[in-house]
Structures are given as C-alpha cells and as structure tokens.
Scaffold this motif. Structure first.
Motif, PDB file in Angstrom:
ATOM      1  N   ASP A 136     -11.884   4.422   6.199  1.00  0.00           N
ATOM      2  CA  ASP A 136     -11.409   3.160   5.618  1.00  0.00           C
ATOM      3  C   ASP A 136      -9.900   2.985   5.737  1.00  0.00           C
ATOM      4  O   ASP A 136      -9.389   1.874   5.547  1.00  0.00           O
ATOM      5  N   LEU A 137      -9.174   4.064   6.035  1.00  0.00           N
ATOM      6  CA  LEU A 137      -7.715   3.986   6.012  1.00  0.00           C
ATOM      7  C   LEU A 137      -7.122   3.027   7.054  1.00  0.00           C
ATOM      8  O   LEU A 137      -6.224   2.242   6.718  1.00  0.00           O
ATOM      9  N   PRO A 138      -7.583   3.044   8.322  1.00  0.00           N
ATOM     10  CA  PRO A 138      -6.975   2.113   9.282  1.00  0.00           C
ATOM     11  C   PRO A 138      -7.067   0.659   8.831  1.00  0.00           C
ATOM     12  O   PRO A 138      -6.088  -0.100   8.955  1.00  0.00           O
ATOM     13  N   GLY A 139      -8.211   0.264   8.296  1.00  0.00           N
ATOM     14  CA  GLY A 139      -8.369  -1.105   7.840  1.00  0.00           C
ATOM     15  C   GLY A 139      -7.474  -1.433   6.659  1.00  0.00           C
ATOM     16  O   GLY A 139      -6.921  -2.537   6.576  1.00  0.00           O
ATOM     17  N   LEU A 140      -7.315  -0.485   5.733  1.00  0.00           N
ATOM     18  CA  LEU A 140      -6.443  -0.709   4.586  1.00  0.00           C
ATOM     19  C   LEU A 140      -4.988  -0.861   5.021  1.00  0.00           C
ATOM     20  O   LEU A 140      -4.265  -1.733   4.540  1.00  0.00           O
ATOM     21  N   TYR A 141      -4.556   0.003   5.949  1.00  0.00           N
ATOM     22  CA  TYR A 141      -3.197  -0.136   6.483  1.00  0.00           C
ATOM     23  C   TYR A 141      -3.004  -1.528   7.093  1.00  0.00           C
ATOM     24  O   TYR A 141      -1.997  -2.206   6.842  1.00  0.00           O
ATOM     25  N   ALA A 142      -3.958  -1.934   7.921  1.00  0.00           N
ATOM     26  CA  ALA A 142      -3.818  -3.189   8.663  1.00  0.00           C
ATOM     27  C   ALA A 142      -3.825  -4.400   7.737  1.00  0.00           C
ATOM     28  O   ALA A 142      -3.158  -5.407   8.014  1.00  0.00           O
ATOM     29  N   LEU A 143      -4.572  -4.338   6.638  1.00  0.00           N
ATOM     30  CA  LEU A 143      -4.651  -5.468   5.711  1.00  0.00           C
ATOM     31  C   LEU A 143      -3.426  -5.564   4.807  1.00  0.00           C
ATOM     32  O   LEU A 143      -3.162  -6.629   4.233  1.00  0.00           O
ATOM     33  N   ALA A 144      -2.682  -4.473   4.664  1.00  0.00           N
ATOM     34  CA  ALA A 144      -1.540  -4.465   3.746  1.00  0.00           C
ATOM     35  C   ALA A 144      -0.390  -5.305   4.298  1.00  0.00           C
ATOM     36  O   ALA A 144      -0.132  -5.333   5.507  1.00  0.00           O
ATOM     37  N   ALA A 145       0.318  -5.975   3.390  1.00  0.00           N
ATOM     38  CA  ALA A 145       1.497  -6.745   3.781  1.00  0.00           C
ATOM     39  C   ALA A 145       2.684  -5.820   4.046  1.00  0.00           C
ATOM     40  O   ALA A 145       3.620  -6.184   4.758  1.00  0.00           O
ATOM     41  N   GLY A 146       2.656  -4.625   3.469  1.00  0.00           N
ATOM     42  CA  GLY A 146       3.722  -3.655   3.675  1.00  0.00           C
ATOM     43  C   GLY A 146       3.279  -2.293   3.190  1.00  0.00           C
ATOM     44  O   GLY A 146       2.376  -2.182   2.346  1.00  0.00           O
ATOM     45  N   PHE A 147       3.897  -1.260   3.727  1.00  0.00           N
ATOM     46  CA  PHE A 147       3.543   0.111   3.368  1.00  0.00           C
ATOM     47  C   PHE A 147       4.751   0.812   2.761  1.00  0.00           C
ATOM     48  O   PHE A 147       5.872   0.700   3.280  1.00  0.00           O
TER      49      PHE A 147
ATOM     50  N   LEU B 242       0.832  -1.195   0.000  1.00  0.00           N
ATOM     51  CA  LEU B 242       0.000   0.000   0.000  1.00  0.00           C
ATOM     52  C   LEU B 242       0.867   1.245   0.000  1.00  0.00           C
ATOM     53  O   LEU B 242       1.913   1.293   0.660  1.00  0.00           O
ATOM     54  N   SER B 243       0.425   2.264  -0.745  1.00  0.00           N
ATOM     55  CA  SER B 243       1.024   3.594  -0.702  1.00  0.00           C
ATOM     56  C   SER B 243      -0.098   4.600  -0.522  1.00  0.00           C
ATOM     57  O   SER B 243      -1.126   4.506  -1.195  1.00  0.00           O
ATOM     58  N   VAL B 244       0.062   5.545   0.412  1.00  0.00           N
ATOM     59  CA  VAL B 244      -0.971   6.543   0.696  1.00  0.00           C
ATOM     60  C   VAL B 244      -0.359   7.933   0.586  1.00  0.00           C
ATOM     61  O   VAL B 244       0.669   8.213   1.204  1.00  0.00           O
ATOM     62  N   GLY B 245      -0.994   8.792  -0.184  1.00  0.00           N
ATOM     63  CA  GLY B 245      -0.508  10.170  -0.312  1.00  0.00           C
ATOM     64  C   GLY B 245      -1.025  10.795  -1.589  1.00  0.00           C
ATOM     65  O   GLY B 245      -1.345  10.103  -2.552  1.00  0.00           O
TER      66      GLY B 245
ATOM     67  N   VAL C 222       3.543   7.345   7.518  1.00  0.00           N
ATOM     68  CA  VAL C 222       4.538   6.418   8.081  1.00  0.00           C
ATOM     69  C   VAL C 222       4.113   5.983   9.477  1.00  0.00           C
ATOM     70  O   VAL C 222       4.132   4.798   9.821  1.00  0.00           O
ATOM     71  N   VAL C 223       3.707   6.938  10.306  1.00  0.00           N
ATOM     72  CA  VAL C 223       3.316   6.634  11.684  1.00  0.00           C
ATOM     73  C   VAL C 223       1.992   5.876  11.718  1.00  0.00           C
ATOM     74  O   VAL C 223       1.804   4.964  12.531  1.00  0.00           O
ATOM     75  N   GLU C 224       1.053   6.246  10.851  1.00  0.00           N
ATOM     76  CA  GLU C 224      -0.230   5.549  10.809  1.00  0.00           C
ATOM     77  C   GLU C 224      -0.043   4.081  10.451  1.00  0.00           C
ATOM     78  O   GLU C 224      -0.669   3.200  11.057  1.00  0.00           O
ATOM     79  N   ALA C 225       0.800   3.813   9.468  1.00  0.00           N
ATOM     80  CA  ALA C 225       1.042   2.429   9.074  1.00  0.00           C
ATOM     81  C   ALA C 225       1.718   1.655  10.203  1.00  0.00           C
ATOM     82  O   ALA C 225       1.369   0.494  10.476  1.00  0.00           O
ATOM     83  N   MET C 226       2.683   2.262  10.879  1.00  0.00           N
ATOM     84  CA  MET C 226       3.342   1.591  12.003  1.00  0.00           C
ATOM     85  C   MET C 226       2.344   1.305  13.116  1.00  0.00           C
ATOM     86  O   MET C 226       2.382   0.236  13.740  1.00  0.00           O
ATOM     87  N   ALA C 227       1.428   2.243  13.372  1.00  0.00           N
ATOM     88  CA  ALA C 227       0.404   2.029  14.398  1.00  0.00           C
ATOM     89  C   ALA C 227      -0.468   0.822  14.072  1.00  0.00           C
ATOM     90  O   ALA C 227      -0.893   0.082  14.968  1.00  0.00           O
ATOM     91  N   ALA C 228      -0.734   0.615  12.782  1.00  0.00           N
ATOM     92  CA  ALA C 228      -1.579  -0.492  12.342  1.00  0.00           C
ATOM     93  C   ALA C 228      -0.840  -1.829  12.325  1.00  0.00           C
ATOM     94  O   ALA C 228      -1.428  -2.853  11.975  1.00  0.00           O
ATOM     95  N   GLY C 229       0.440  -1.814  12.688  1.00  0.00           N
ATOM     96  CA  GLY C 229       1.205  -3.048  12.716  1.00  0.00           C
ATOM     97  C   GLY C 229       1.680  -3.504  11.356  1.00  0.00           C
ATOM     98  O   GLY C 229       1.885  -4.697  11.127  1.00  0.00           O
ATOM     99  N   THR C 230       1.900  -2.549  10.460  1.00  0.00           N
ATOM    100  CA  THR C 230       2.332  -2.863   9.098  1.00  0.00           C
ATOM    101  C   THR C 230       3.782  -2.435   8.903  1.00  0.00           C
ATOM    102  O   THR C 230       4.138  -1.297   9.239  1.00  0.00           O
ATOM    103  N   PRO C 231       4.635  -3.317   8.388  1.00  0.00           N
ATOM    104  CA  PRO C 231       6.031  -2.926   8.144  1.00  0.00           C
ATOM    105  C   PRO C 231       6.111  -1.831   7.095  1.00  0.00           C
ATOM    106  O   PRO C 231       5.325  -1.816   6.137  1.00  0.00           O
ATOM    107  N   VAL C 232       7.074  -0.920   7.258  1.00  0.00           N
ATOM    108  CA  VAL C 232       7.146   0.298   6.443  1.00  0.00           C
ATOM    109  C   VAL C 232       8.483   0.380   5.715  1.00  0.00           C
ATOM    110  O   VAL C 232       9.537   0.100   6.296  1.00  0.00           O
TER     111      VAL C 232
END
Length: 393
Positions: free
Chosen positions: A286-297, A219-222, A310-320
């Motif tokens: 929808d963003l928290p769920g998308l972060y959490a479902l992603a294998a990587g950010f 996933l990429s967000v921006g 970057v911080v949102e993805a780390m909060a969701a437990g997704t490697p960055v």
C-alpha cells in the motif's frame, strides 16, 4: 562464490534493514548461472539453500510467521524473542552452529546485513547502516546501546570488508572507529520500480476508503521512535493556522517503536481534531499508492544513515521536506526542501511551503534522483565487495 546470509532481519515485519536484506538477497539469486553465485540463508531454526520463491523473500516477507499485520500474536512473539537479551543470545548461538558447518569451504563468504557478525572464522562482510546509537544513545533503548557497544567494535575488527549505505555513514565509521576507508564499500539501498508507478484503476479509491484518507494530506512514514523527531515535527504542524491543518492533515504511518512520546497540549488537540492521525503499520504493497496520493511528504529525522522513505516519496512524484543534516541531505541531493531538525519554527515554515508552494521542478528533480538508486546497481556493488573480501590477503 558461495554466500551465506543471516536472515534474521526478515523474521519480523520489514523496516529498512529488512527490505535491504530481502531485495539484495533477491538480486543475488537473480545472477546468471555463469556468475557462479550460490546462496544459503540461516535462521535460528535452520540453514537452507535459497531460491527466488522462498517464503521469507516474498513481497510480504515474514508472512510465514504472520508478520503482515503488526498486531499478529506470532509477530509479537518473534519481536519479543529477538529483543530479549537472553533469548537473542540463544538465537545467535543456534545461528552460529548452523553457520560453522561451512568452515573450510574456500569460496564461502558470510554476509551479515545487520551490524553484528556471528562467530565465524572465514571471510565475511558486515553492513553498518548508521551509528545513531553512538551519536544519540538516548534515542535507543539502553539494552540496544549496550549490545551494540559491546559487539560492534569486535564485529568491525573481524569483518574482512565493511559495507555502508551512504558516504555519511562511511565518514562516521572513520570518525568514531578509525576505520581505514580502504576497507569500506558503499552499497546503498534502492527504490523498487513499483514506487515510480502512479496508482490507477480502483486502487486510489480503495486506499482512500481503507484508510479514510482526506482529499488532501501530508504523509510521514517511519517507526514511531525518538530519532524520527516527531515531537518537533508535530509541534511545528500544530503551530500552523487551523485552516492549513484542516486542508492538509498530517498522517503518520509506522509501527510503534520504543519510548513514549510526550506531546504538548496543542499537539494533543490536533490529534483530537483529526488534523494529525496515526495510520499505524501499513503493508508494503500500500505504500507506493499512499506516497503518490500525498500532497507532500515529511521526514525531518535527527539522524539517518540513509533515509529510504525520502527516496521512495521522490520516486512517487511527491514533494519532500527533510532534514538538512546527516544522510538525508546527501540522499536528497538538492531535490527536497531542507530544514534544521532542531528548529521548530523552521520546520513549521517548511511545512507551510510544502503545502503552499509549487514544486514542479523539485518533483522532476526528485524522480531523476530516485532513479539513480537501483537494486541491480547495488547488487553489483555488493558482489564487488564480496569479491574483494574473498581475494584479500
């Protein structure tokens, strides 16, 4: 303490500055009565006392003008209105007339969360998020660069105090504008608690169905604009073996920003195959769920004043995977994979590691780092800055 806030960042679908403005405004409104804090907001249309249930401060901020969908005609009108130099000048004049009504109130302070102060003779605090328009003017529309170049120096000179979102931006202000560090306060953005909660119940399946998500994806967000470095990121992804691309497609979330991106034939083929896909603007719910479902950010920007995703993805437990320059390396604090944003080969290797390596320790470190950024702590810093502004000589 009477605080007046320019609410312009809330009038279009929320990007980083809009979320920052909304969350800190909510935190100010949540102060206990004994704190003696009152808050007003101004727009070009009116000036009014703010409360926690104000429409512009709800989860889908801007919904009152139809901004929850990026293709809304009302949103498109507002976006054009606020970007056009002539109508923006009129808007600023209208806001100024409303702001001046408070001149002479001793405990009144004007907070500008978006770089450029309106004309105001009282105490003021301005927030500067980054100086990319100076370091990389080619990454911005020429009109935006002209506007900032014309107004930012004067805004910095007039402000009683200056807020920044990172030490990196504080250093940039000192290097590029010679600002005394004693005038600068660091007030970072924060992570909403909802990013720490794993999707449950029917939500994962609903998200997969709504966005046609593959079983595994990056996933990429921006906002899709040159500064986000998507040309290099997509080129690096398209250089991965086809099986790796197919096993973990790259999904792009974000509004179309300014500037046309030119992609190589290899990248265009990846779009055609569907191994790179645009999801467009996604509602914030929808963003928290998308972060959490992603294998990587993936967030390898060329320049960031903070880098909230970057911080949102780390909060969701997704490697960055992020850049080893500007504020993202400060924000990640060793909890992310870092590569040079200028080196396509390094980005490709980083993408490969993102999908191939085990990231248990990195994920744990990322969640711990993300918990350091709370809106309560940021609001305390903001109020401290306001207090210093009101009591400065």
């Amino acid at each position: 303490m009477h605080i007046i806030i320019n609410l312009q960042p809330l009038l279009t679908p929320l990007t980083g500055i809009g979320h920052y403005t909304r969350e800190l405004t909510l935190a100010l409104l949540a102060q206990p009565p004994e704190a003696g804090v009152t808050v007003e907001g101004i727009t070009g249309r009116k000036r009014e006392p703010l409360s926690l249930d104000h429409p512009l401060l709800q989860t889908q901020s801007g919904a009152s003008i139809g901004a929850s969908e990026r293709d809304s005609p009302a949103w498109q009108l507002a976006r054009r209105y606020l970007r056009n130099p002539l109508t923006r000048k009129l808007y600023r004049w209208m806001c100024t007339q409303r702001l001046q009504l408070t001149v002479g109130q001793q405990d009144a302070l004007y907070w500008e969360p978006n770089y450029i102060l309106l004309p105001w003779r009282g105490r003021s605090v301005v927030t500067v998020h980054d100086l990319s328009h100076e370091r990389y003017p080619a990454f911005h529309p020429q009109e935006r660069v002209r506007f900032f170049s014309q107004h930012l120096p004067e805004s910095l000179a007039r402000a009683t105090r200056i807020n920044v979102v990172s030490q990196f931006t504080a250093d940039e202000l000192q290097a590029l504008h010679g600002i005394d560090p004693k005038r600068i306060d660091i007030v970072p953005p924060a992570v909403s608690s909802r990013f720490f909660v794993a999707p449950e119940g029917q939500q994962p399946q609903q998200l997969r169905h709504r966005y046609q998500l593959p079983e595994r994806f990056l996933l990429s967000v921006g906002t899709l604009e040159p500064r986000k470095n998507l040309v290099n990121v997509l080129e690096a992804f398209a250089a991965l073996p086809l099986k790796e691309q197919a096993d973990s497609p790259l999904l792009l979330v974000g509004m179309q920003g300014w500037g046309e991106q030119t992609y190589s034939q290899r990248v265009q083929h990846a779009f055609q195959r569907g191994t790179i896909r645009r999801l467009g603007y996604v509602p914030s719910d929808d963003l928290p769920g998308l972060y959490a479902l992603a294998a990587g950010f993936v967030y390898v920007s060329l320049y960031e004043g903070f880098g909230m995703p970057v911080v949102e993805a780390m909060a969701a437990g997704t490697p960055v995977l992020t850049a080893n320059t500007t504020a993202t390396t400060e924000v990640a604090a060793g909890a992310a994979l870092e590569v040079s944003p200028h080196d396509v080969d390094a980005i490709r290797e980083g993408l490969h590691r993102l999908v191939a390596d085990s990231h248990d320790q990195r994920i744990k470190a990322g969640v711990t780092r993300a918990r350091e950024f709370t809106w309560e702590a940021s609001a305390e810093r903001l109020l401290g800055s306001f207090t210093q502004a009101l009591h400065s000589a």
